[in-house]
Design an enzyme around this catalytic site. Sequence first.
Site, PDB file in Angstrom:
ATOM      1  N   LYS A 189       0.826  -1.219   0.000  1.00 33.96           N
ATOM      2  CA  LYS A 189       0.000   0.000   0.000  1.00 33.96           C
ATOM      3  C   LYS A 189       0.854   1.261   0.000  1.00 33.96           C
ATOM      4  CE  LYS A 189      -4.385  -1.976   1.200  1.00 33.96           C
ATOM      5  NZ  LYS A 189      -5.455  -2.224   2.175  1.00 33.96           N
ATOM      6  N   ARG A 221      -3.599 -10.325   4.519  1.00 30.45           N
ATOM      7  CA  ARG A 221      -3.925 -10.300   3.081  1.00 30.45           C
ATOM      8  C   ARG A 221      -2.707  -9.741   2.354  1.00 30.45           C
ATOM      9  NH1 ARG A 221      -5.878  -6.655  -0.649  1.00 30.45           N
ATOM     10  NH2 ARG A 221      -7.276  -7.491  -2.225  1.00 30.45           N
TER      11      ARG A 221
HETATM   12  C1  8Y7 Z   1      -7.996  -4.653   1.514  1.00 33.50           C
HETATM   13  C2  8Y7 Z   1      -8.993  -5.471   0.976  1.00 33.50           C
HETATM   14  C3  8Y7 Z   1      -8.115  -4.251  -0.602  1.00 33.50           C
HETATM   15  C4  8Y7 Z   1      -7.744  -4.727   2.910  1.00 33.50           C
HETATM   16  C5  8Y7 Z   1      -9.479  -6.396   3.024  1.00 33.50           C
HETATM   17  C6  8Y7 Z   1      -5.215  -3.089  -2.118  1.00 33.50           C
HETATM   18  C7  8Y7 Z   1      -9.983  -5.814  -1.285  1.00 33.50           C
HETATM   19  C8  8Y7 Z   1      -6.532  -2.461  -2.068  1.00 33.50           C
HETATM   20  N1  8Y7 Z   1      -7.446  -3.914   0.503  1.00 33.50           N
HETATM   21  N2  8Y7 Z   1      -9.737  -6.337   1.713  1.00 33.50           N
HETATM   22  N3  8Y7 Z   1      -9.064  -5.202  -0.350  1.00 33.50           N
HETATM   23  N4  8Y7 Z   1      -8.520  -5.611   3.621  1.00 33.50           N
HETATM   24  N5  8Y7 Z   1     -10.186  -7.227   3.803  1.00 33.50           N
HETATM   25  O1  8Y7 Z   1      -4.248  -2.281  -2.201  1.00 33.50           O
HETATM   26  O2  8Y7 Z   1      -6.928  -4.033   3.500  1.00 33.50           O
HETATM   27  O3  8Y7 Z   1      -5.054  -4.308  -2.094  1.00 33.50           O
HETATM   28  S1  8Y7 Z   1      -7.894  -3.594  -2.226  1.00 33.50           S
END
Ligand code: 8Y7
Length: 277
Positions: A221, A256
């Site tokens: 990020k 994640r």
């Molecule tokens: C997150 C996410 C994204 C997160 C969860 C990226 C779909 C943005 N970020 N889902 N999704 N937590 N649960 O940079 O922080 O991956 S998308």
Amino acid sequence: MHVWQERPMTPDAVTLMGIVNVTPDSFSDGGRFHHADRAIAHGLTLAEEGAHVLDIGGESTRPGAATVDINEELSRVIPVIEGLASRTECLISIDTRKPEVARAAVAAGAGLWNDVTALTYSPDSLGVAAELGVQVCLMHAQGTPETMQDKPVYADVVAEVVDYLSDRIVACAGAGISRERLIVDPGIGFGKTLAHNLALLAHLDRLSSLNCPVLLGASRKRFIAALDREGDAIERLGGSIAAVLAGRQKGASWFRVHDVAATRQALAVAGAIAAAD
Ligand code: 8Y7
């Protein structure tokens, strides 16, 4: 039919969620089948690297991203879910805001609904989640992806995120979704300044009061570049791992990530050192 496995909800077991994006901007060349094949191949690699969960998303929720219509989102994610549900032991997670997509994803083999709007996007979300009976990740966000980074404001970001997630757990209970099926997530980067992200990471242990596993999504990020050098997302592995290890120390158990192998190794070393203490 594929039978999905629930992940253990004990806080000491680590769950690695590998990210599988199925959006045209992540694979610039080729047509639809090519996208699906590449996403499936990527998911298989992440499973091989040790992912327990594969998070499949067909609508970018990055800052500034536009919405995708339901049929387009379905045509991106369903072939990938089918392909990965039949070829891996991983729990398949559907990253969507839309109950219609979640329903079709579960029919195709998904066992977790990862919703960056914490089941608030549609008035049907809570009811559909209850009916599907799958695990749900409730993530905090301020604003929508289109506008969320414009000017996020909080009086006390940690308290507000905890209160919001607590309210969503109550809303879930009211809809018949028990706490045992829920995972909570502070939503790093979703309507947060650098200072907000750092406060949430530093006080992540305060989410433990919610009595649900805590998921941290900090991988690649932008805040990482803001703390080091500005560069491409692919160059943020060091910062991503630092965030995982800090999050683990503060009680997060689900991560994640894009880089499953490197994260697995970092957690194994940090965990062994902590155990020898
Ligand atoms: C997150 C996410 C994204 C997160 C969860 C990226 C779909 C943005 N970020 N889902 N999704 N937590 N649960 O940079 O922080 O991956 S998308």
